[in-house]
Scaffold this motif. Structure first.
Motif, PDB file in Angstrom:
ATOM      1  N   VAL A  63      20.985   7.038   5.446  1.00  0.00           N
ATOM      2  CA  VAL A  63      21.179   5.966   5.108  1.00  0.00           C
ATOM      3  C   VAL A  63      22.438   5.860   4.789  1.00  0.00           C
ATOM      4  N   LYS A  64      23.432   6.839   4.780  1.00  0.00           N
ATOM      5  CA  LYS A  64      24.854   6.782   4.228  1.00  0.00           C
ATOM      6  C   LYS A  64      25.482   5.866   5.076  1.00  0.00           C
ATOM      7  N   GLY A  65      26.377   4.800   4.314  1.00  0.00           N
ATOM      8  CA  GLY A  65      26.931   3.722   4.961  1.00  0.00           C
ATOM      9  C   GLY A  65      26.092   2.314   5.329  1.00  0.00           C
ATOM     10  N   ARG A  66      24.989   2.563   5.049  1.00  0.00           N
ATOM     11  CA  ARG A  66      24.028   1.539   5.353  1.00  0.00           C
ATOM     12  C   ARG A  66      23.273   0.785   4.034  1.00  0.00           C
ATOM     13  N   PHE A  67      23.071   1.698   3.098  1.00  0.00           N
ATOM     14  CA  PHE A  67      22.205   1.596   1.951  1.00  0.00           C
ATOM     15  C   PHE A  67      23.063   1.887   0.776  1.00  0.00           C
ATOM     16  N   THR A  68      22.946   0.986  -0.417  1.00  0.00           N
ATOM     17  CA  THR A  68      23.905   0.973  -1.540  1.00  0.00           C
ATOM     18  C   THR A  68      22.815   0.895  -2.792  1.00  0.00           C
ATOM     19  N   ILE A  69      22.959   1.924  -3.492  1.00  0.00           N
ATOM     20  CA  ILE A  69      22.186   2.145  -4.643  1.00  0.00           C
ATOM     21  C   ILE A  69      23.006   1.359  -6.155  1.00  0.00           C
ATOM     22  N   SER A  70      22.362   0.637  -6.882  1.00  0.00           N
ATOM     23  CA  SER A  70      23.225   0.271  -7.978  1.00  0.00           C
ATOM     24  C   SER A  70      22.161   0.113  -9.351  1.00  0.00           C
ATOM     25  N   ARG A  71      22.705   0.455 -10.356  1.00  0.00           N
ATOM     26  CA  ARG A  71      22.015   0.278 -11.371  1.00  0.00           C
ATOM     27  C   ARG A  71      22.575  -0.334 -12.731  1.00  0.00           C
ATOM     28  N   ASP A  72      21.591  -1.177 -13.420  1.00  0.00           N
ATOM     29  CA  ASP A  72      22.320  -1.974 -14.559  1.00  0.00           C
ATOM     30  C   ASP A  72      21.383  -1.186 -15.978  1.00  0.00           C
ATOM     31  N   ASN A  73      22.041  -0.410 -16.638  1.00  0.00           N
ATOM     32  CA  ASN A  73      21.257   0.129 -17.578  1.00  0.00           C
ATOM     33  C   ASN A  73      20.800  -0.965 -18.819  1.00  0.00           C
ATOM     34  N   ALA A  74      21.641  -2.034 -18.885  1.00  0.00           N
ATOM     35  CA  ALA A  74      21.345  -2.933 -19.946  1.00  0.00           C
ATOM     36  C   ALA A  74      20.175  -3.686 -19.459  1.00  0.00           C
ATOM     37  N   LYS A  75      19.861  -4.058 -18.422  1.00  0.00           N
ATOM     38  CA  LYS A  75      18.661  -4.609 -17.908  1.00  0.00           C
ATOM     39  C   LYS A  75      17.420  -3.609 -17.426  1.00  0.00           C
ATOM     40  N   SER A  76      17.864  -2.413 -17.380  1.00  0.00           N
ATOM     41  CA  SER A  76      16.802  -1.458 -16.855  1.00  0.00           C
ATOM     42  C   SER A  76      16.360  -1.668 -15.532  1.00  0.00           C
ATOM     43  N   THR A  77      17.423  -1.629 -14.748  1.00  0.00           N
ATOM     44  CA  THR A  77      17.094  -2.074 -13.213  1.00  0.00           C
ATOM     45  C   THR A  77      17.815  -1.086 -12.414  1.00  0.00           C
ATOM     46  N   VAL A  78      17.381  -0.915 -11.102  1.00  0.00           N
ATOM     47  CA  VAL A  78      17.964  -0.121 -10.058  1.00  0.00           C
ATOM     48  C   VAL A  78      17.806  -0.849  -8.711  1.00  0.00           C
ATOM     49  N   ASP A  79      18.759  -1.277  -8.002  1.00  0.00           N
ATOM     50  CA  ASP A  79      18.414  -1.736  -6.983  1.00  0.00           C
ATOM     51  C   ASP A  79      18.692  -1.083  -5.851  1.00  0.00           C
ATOM     52  N   LEU A  80      18.609  -1.308  -4.530  1.00  0.00           N
ATOM     53  CA  LEU A  80      18.732  -0.679  -3.129  1.00  0.00           C
ATOM     54  C   LEU A  80      19.134  -1.906  -2.048  1.00  0.00           C
ATOM     55  N   GLN A  81      20.577  -2.008  -2.007  1.00  0.00           N
ATOM     56  CA  GLN A  81      20.569  -3.035  -1.166  1.00  0.00           C
ATOM     57  C   GLN A  81      20.804  -2.327   0.590  1.00  0.00           C
ATOM     58  N   MET A  82      19.997  -2.508   1.236  1.00  0.00           N
ATOM     59  CA  MET A  82      19.719  -2.104   2.547  1.00  0.00           C
ATOM     60  C   MET A  82      20.394  -2.850   3.789  1.00  0.00           C
ATOM     61  N   ASN A  83      21.273  -2.561   4.391  1.00  0.00           N
ATOM     62  CA  ASN A  83      21.909  -3.139   5.656  1.00  0.00           C
ATOM     63  C   ASN A  83      21.951  -2.467   6.867  1.00  0.00           C
ATOM     64  N   SER A  84      22.014  -3.320   7.795  1.00  0.00           N
ATOM     65  CA  SER A  84      22.072  -2.629   9.102  1.00  0.00           C
ATOM     66  C   SER A  84      20.725  -1.604   9.354  1.00  0.00           C
ATOM     67  N   LEU A  85      19.412  -2.501   9.038  1.00  0.00           N
ATOM     68  CA  LEU A  85      18.196  -1.957   8.974  1.00  0.00           C
ATOM     69  C   LEU A  85      17.790  -1.523  10.382  1.00  0.00           C
TER      70      LEU A  85
END
Length: 118
Positions: A63-85
Motif C-alpha cells: 500500500v506504500k504510495g497509495r495509502f496514508t494514515i493520519s491520527r488526531d490525538n485530540a479527537k481520538s481518531t485515526v484515518d486511512l486515506q486510500m487512493n488508487s485502489l
C-alpha cells in the motif's frame, strides 16, 4: 474499556479512493499505537499501516504510495486515506489500538468492508 468504531467503507471502482475513519471511545490515544489491518476472504489478517503518537508511520509494501494514515490525538481518531485502489485491496478493514503501557493490551474494531470492483 476502550471501544473502536470504524466507518467509511464501501464499494468503489478500481482507481478510486475511500477514506476510513476509526474513533476510539473511552480513552485518550496518547499511549497507543494505532493501526489498520485488513482481512480478505480466505486469507489471514494482515498489517496495512500504523501511526504512533510521536508521529512515526509505517506501511505495508503493498500500500506504500497509495495509502496514508493520519491520527488526531485530540479527537481520538485515526484515518486511512486510500487512493488508487485495486481489486486486491478488497477486504474487511480493522482498526487496532495497541496500548504501550505495561500489559500491552490491544483493542480491535468491528471492521468495515471495502470492495474494489475491476
Amino acid at each position: 474499556q476502550v471501544e473502536l468504531g470504524e466507518s467509511g467503507g464501501g464499494l468503489v471502482q478500481a482507481g478510486g479512493s475511500l477514506r476510513l475513519s476509526c474513533v476510539a471511545y473511552g480513552t485518550s490515544l496518547a499511549y497507543y499505537v494505532m493501526e489498520w489491518y485488513r482481512q480478505a476472504p480466505g486469507k489471514q489478517r494482515e498489517f496495512v499501516a500504523s501511526a504512533t503518537s510521536g508521529g512515526s508511520k509505517g506501511y505495508a509494501d503493498s500500500v506504500k504510495g497509495r495509502f496514508t494514515i493520519s491520527r488526531d490525538n485530540a479527537k481520538s481518531t485515526v484515518d486511512l486515506q486510500m487512493n488508487s485502489l485495486k481489486p486486491e485491496d478488497t477486504a474487511v478493514y480493522f482498526c487496532r489500538a495497541l496500548d504501550l503501557r505495561p500489559g500491552r493490551l490491544e483493542y480491535w474494531g468491528q471492521g468495515t468492508q471495502v470492495t474494489v470492483s475491476p
